[in-house]
Write a protein that holds these residues in place. Structure first.
Motif, PDB file in Angstrom:
ATOM      1  N   VAL A  87      -0.173   7.202  -3.398  1.00 16.90           N
ATOM      2  CA  VAL A  87      -1.542   7.410  -2.993  1.00 16.90           C
ATOM      3  C   VAL A  87      -2.476   6.451  -2.548  1.00 16.90           C
ATOM      4  O   VAL A  87      -2.988   6.586  -1.449  1.00 16.90           O
ATOM      5  N   PHE A  88      -2.180   5.241  -2.694  1.00 17.56           N
ATOM      6  CA  PHE A  88      -2.901   3.975  -2.107  1.00 17.56           C
ATOM      7  C   PHE A  88      -2.164   3.073  -1.319  1.00 17.56           C
ATOM      8  O   PHE A  88      -1.276   3.377  -1.106  1.00 17.56           O
ATOM      9  N   ASN A  89      -2.909   2.152  -0.662  1.00 21.29           N
ATOM     10  CA  ASN A  89      -2.547   1.583   0.481  1.00 21.29           C
ATOM     11  C   ASN A  89      -1.902   0.101  -0.048  1.00 21.29           C
ATOM     12  O   ASN A  89      -1.431  -0.848   0.674  1.00 21.29           O
ATOM     13  N   SER A  90      -1.628  -0.174  -1.475  1.00 18.52           N
ATOM     14  CA  SER A  90      -1.101  -1.498  -1.886  1.00 18.52           C
ATOM     15  C   SER A  90      -0.440  -0.963  -3.390  1.00 18.52           C
ATOM     16  O   SER A  90      -0.740  -0.160  -4.044  1.00 18.52           O
ATOM     17  N   GLN A  93      -3.006  -1.284  -6.456  1.00 18.51           N
ATOM     18  CA  GLN A  93      -3.915  -0.366  -6.622  1.00 18.51           C
ATOM     19  C   GLN A  93      -3.143   0.887  -7.214  1.00 18.51           C
ATOM     20  O   GLN A  93      -3.750   1.643  -7.978  1.00 18.51           O
ATOM     21  N   GLU A  94      -1.905   0.906  -6.913  1.00 17.35           N
ATOM     22  CA  GLU A  94      -0.929   2.189  -7.366  1.00 17.35           C
ATOM     23  C   GLU A  94      -0.708   1.779  -8.991  1.00 17.35           C
ATOM     24  O   GLU A  94      -0.931   2.897  -9.798  1.00 17.35           O
ATOM     25  N   LEU A  95      -0.432   0.528  -9.339  1.00 20.84           N
ATOM     26  CA  LEU A  95      -0.266   0.249 -10.716  1.00 20.84           C
ATOM     27  C   LEU A  95      -1.548   0.327 -11.506  1.00 20.84           C
ATOM     28  O   LEU A  95      -1.447   0.958 -12.671  1.00 20.84           O
ATOM     29  N   LEU A  96      -2.592  -0.241 -10.845  1.00 18.68           N
ATOM     30  CA  LEU A  96      -3.900  -0.354 -11.697  1.00 18.68           C
ATOM     31  C   LEU A  96      -4.352   1.108 -11.934  1.00 18.68           C
ATOM     32  O   LEU A  96      -5.209   1.381 -13.026  1.00 18.68           O
ATOM     33  N   LEU A 122       7.547  -8.467  -8.340  1.00 13.79           N
ATOM     34  CA  LEU A 122       6.636  -7.915  -7.215  1.00 13.79           C
ATOM     35  C   LEU A 122       5.541  -8.886  -6.977  1.00 13.79           C
ATOM     36  O   LEU A 122       4.663  -8.137  -6.060  1.00 13.79           O
ATOM     37  N   ARG A 123       5.262  -9.758  -7.640  1.00 12.73           N
ATOM     38  CA  ARG A 123       3.861 -10.885  -7.337  1.00 12.73           C
ATOM     39  C   ARG A 123       3.530 -11.120  -5.939  1.00 12.73           C
ATOM     40  O   ARG A 123       2.593 -10.952  -5.777  1.00 12.73           O
ATOM     41  N   SER A 124       4.598 -11.441  -5.122  1.00 13.41           N
ATOM     42  CA  SER A 124       4.368 -11.588  -3.850  1.00 13.41           C
ATOM     43  C   SER A 124       4.163 -10.507  -2.895  1.00 13.41           C
ATOM     44  O   SER A 124       3.964 -10.554  -1.591  1.00 13.41           O
ATOM     45  N   HIS A 125       4.131  -9.279  -3.618  1.00 13.91           N
ATOM     46  CA  HIS A 125       4.257  -8.091  -2.667  1.00 13.91           C
ATOM     47  C   HIS A 125       3.267  -6.999  -3.141  1.00 13.91           C
ATOM     48  O   HIS A 125       3.108  -5.893  -2.648  1.00 13.91           O
ATOM     49  N   THR A 126       2.194  -7.358  -4.042  1.00 12.68           N
ATOM     50  CA  THR A 126       1.381  -6.454  -4.611  1.00 12.68           C
ATOM     51  C   THR A 126       0.320  -5.942  -3.520  1.00 12.68           C
ATOM     52  O   THR A 126      -0.076  -4.668  -3.934  1.00 12.68           O
ATOM     53  N   MET A 127      -0.015  -6.782  -2.634  1.00 12.02           N
ATOM     54  CA  MET A 127      -0.902  -6.192  -1.638  1.00 12.02           C
ATOM     55  C   MET A 127      -0.338  -5.394  -0.519  1.00 12.02           C
ATOM     56  O   MET A 127      -1.121  -4.938   0.467  1.00 12.02           O
ATOM     57  N   LYS A 128       1.162  -5.189  -0.490  1.00 13.77           N
ATOM     58  CA  LYS A 128       1.689  -4.569   0.523  1.00 13.77           C
ATOM     59  C   LYS A 128       1.573  -2.946   0.434  1.00 13.77           C
ATOM     60  O   LYS A 128       1.493  -2.473  -0.651  1.00 13.77           O
ATOM     61  N   ASP A 129       1.615  -2.320   1.626  1.00 14.96           N
ATOM     62  CA  ASP A 129       1.538  -0.647   1.321  1.00 14.96           C
ATOM     63  C   ASP A 129       3.041  -0.488   1.210  1.00 14.96           C
ATOM     64  O   ASP A 129       3.979  -0.517   1.554  1.00 14.96           O
ATOM     65  N   PRO A 130       2.746   0.481  -0.158  1.00 12.45           N
ATOM     66  CA  PRO A 130       4.365   0.924  -0.638  1.00 12.45           C
ATOM     67  C   PRO A 130       5.091   1.592   0.442  1.00 12.45           C
ATOM     68  O   PRO A 130       6.433   1.452   0.431  1.00 12.45           O
ATOM     69  N   LYS A 138      10.934  -0.755  -2.586  1.00  9.19           N
ATOM     70  CA  LYS A 138      10.396   0.468  -2.866  1.00  9.19           C
ATOM     71  C   LYS A 138      10.964   1.105  -4.006  1.00  9.19           C
ATOM     72  O   LYS A 138      10.351   1.782  -4.986  1.00  9.19           O
ATOM     73  N   VAL A 139      12.281   1.017  -4.458  1.00  6.24           N
ATOM     74  CA  VAL A 139      12.894   1.443  -5.897  1.00  6.24           C
ATOM     75  C   VAL A 139      12.179   0.632  -6.989  1.00  6.24           C
ATOM     76  O   VAL A 139      11.834   1.229  -7.911  1.00  6.24           O
ATOM     77  N   LYS A 140      12.145  -0.711  -6.650  1.00  8.99           N
ATOM     78  CA  LYS A 140      11.314  -1.265  -7.746  1.00  8.99           C
ATOM     79  C   LYS A 140       9.998  -0.862  -7.944  1.00  8.99           C
ATOM     80  O   LYS A 140       9.411  -0.778  -9.063  1.00  8.99           O
ATOM     81  N   ALA A 141       9.203  -0.551  -6.670  1.00  7.99           N
ATOM     82  CA  ALA A 141       7.757  -0.326  -7.052  1.00  7.99           C
ATOM     83  C   ALA A 141       7.743   1.129  -7.794  1.00  7.99           C
ATOM     84  O   ALA A 141       6.760   1.388  -8.643  1.00  7.99           O
TER      85      ALA A 141
END
Length: 265
Positions: A87-90, A93-96, A122-130, A138-141
């Motif tokens: 739904v979101f661009n990072s 945002q999805e997790l929160l 995922l620490r270094s990837h949290t601001m990336k668009d899923p 993507k699987v991990k997210a």
């Protein structure tokens, strides 16, 4: 041990036939079988994505009578054919967003978020668009989203099918941590028997019915039957069974170093 989910005489169309099983809290259950044996349909039934006629009891309540809002606070799932869109661009945002909807205190939300992004690396990837992530990230997210709300039971369908050996190993290690630290019940359907040797129970489906059940090593002893179904035994299991046939060993050994030591004694 307490039953978290009980399945009694579950039937669905002509796909699932007379399934009976008990899923105990904190255990790891694997489901396998040949293509089109009903694994994915069974997983969808167990997590409520397909409704049944009062054959599944979850926490002493019929699954189909539980409000979906309550059910999906207790259940997590990763089923590729039923993926929910991001739904979101990072990732953050999805997790929160999931955590915000649980109504947890701010410090608990922060603690849970930190644990999940650390566990899933995922620490270094949290601001990336899923939507822009490469396949393994993507699987991990998606799996992180399935467990961020700390479910009691997690259903996973064929998660490792498109992953490398190392990627599969990483996912299985994550699941071990969640099962141990959070007493998470895990039910995983897979075509690859190598992945589930450490699981506590294995069910083999054939044409929608349970053909074999037991510990993975007990079930894998039925190698002739499994081979007829088109299932490939893990290398160490296959080797052990051949050596056992010639009475060189007396049990299945899954560790190569231990096997060599046994043979050289």
């Amino acid at each position: 041990m307490e039953n978290l989910m009980t399945v009694k005489n579950l039937n669905y169309k002509n796909i699932i036939r007379n399934i009976n099983l008990d899923i105990q809290k904190g255990t790891t259950i694997a489901i396998s079988g040949s293509n089109k044996c009903g694994k994915t349909t069974l997983m969808k039934l167990l997590c409520g994505l397909i409704e049944d006629e009062e054959s599944i009891i979850f926490e002493k309540i019929y699954l189909n009578s539980m409000p979906k809002t309550e059910l999906y606070k207790k259940i997590g799932f990763y089923i590729p054919s039923m993926k929910l869109p991001f739904v979101f661009n990072s990732i953050e945002q999805e997790l929160l967003f999931v955590l915000d909807n649980l109504g947890l205190p701010k410090d608990q939300r922060k603690e849970r978020y930190k644990k999940i992004i650390t566990l899933f690396k995922l620490r270094s990837h949290t601001m990336k668009d899923p939507a822009d992530l490469y396949s393994f990230l993507k699987v991990k997210a998606e799996l992180a989203l399935a467990v961020i709300h700390k479910p009691e039971i997690l259903f996973i369908d064929n998660i490792c099918a498109e992953l490398t050996r190392e990627e599969t190993k990483e996912i299985l290690e994550i699941l071990k941590v969640l099962q141990k630290e959070e007493n998470l019940t895990i039910v995983m359907a897979t075509d690859h028997l190598e992945e589930i040797l450490d699981f506590e129970k294995l069910y083999i489906l054939n044409q929608g019915e349970i053909l074999l059940k037991g510990t993975p090593l007990e079930v894998l002893e039925e190698d002739s039957l499994l081979n007829k179904m088109g299932l490939t035994l893990p290398f160490m299991v296959d080797l052990s069974l051949k050596l056992k046939y010639y009475e060189l060993i007396d049990h299945i050994e899954t560790d190569m170093e231990r096997l060599v030591n046994i043979l050289w004694k």
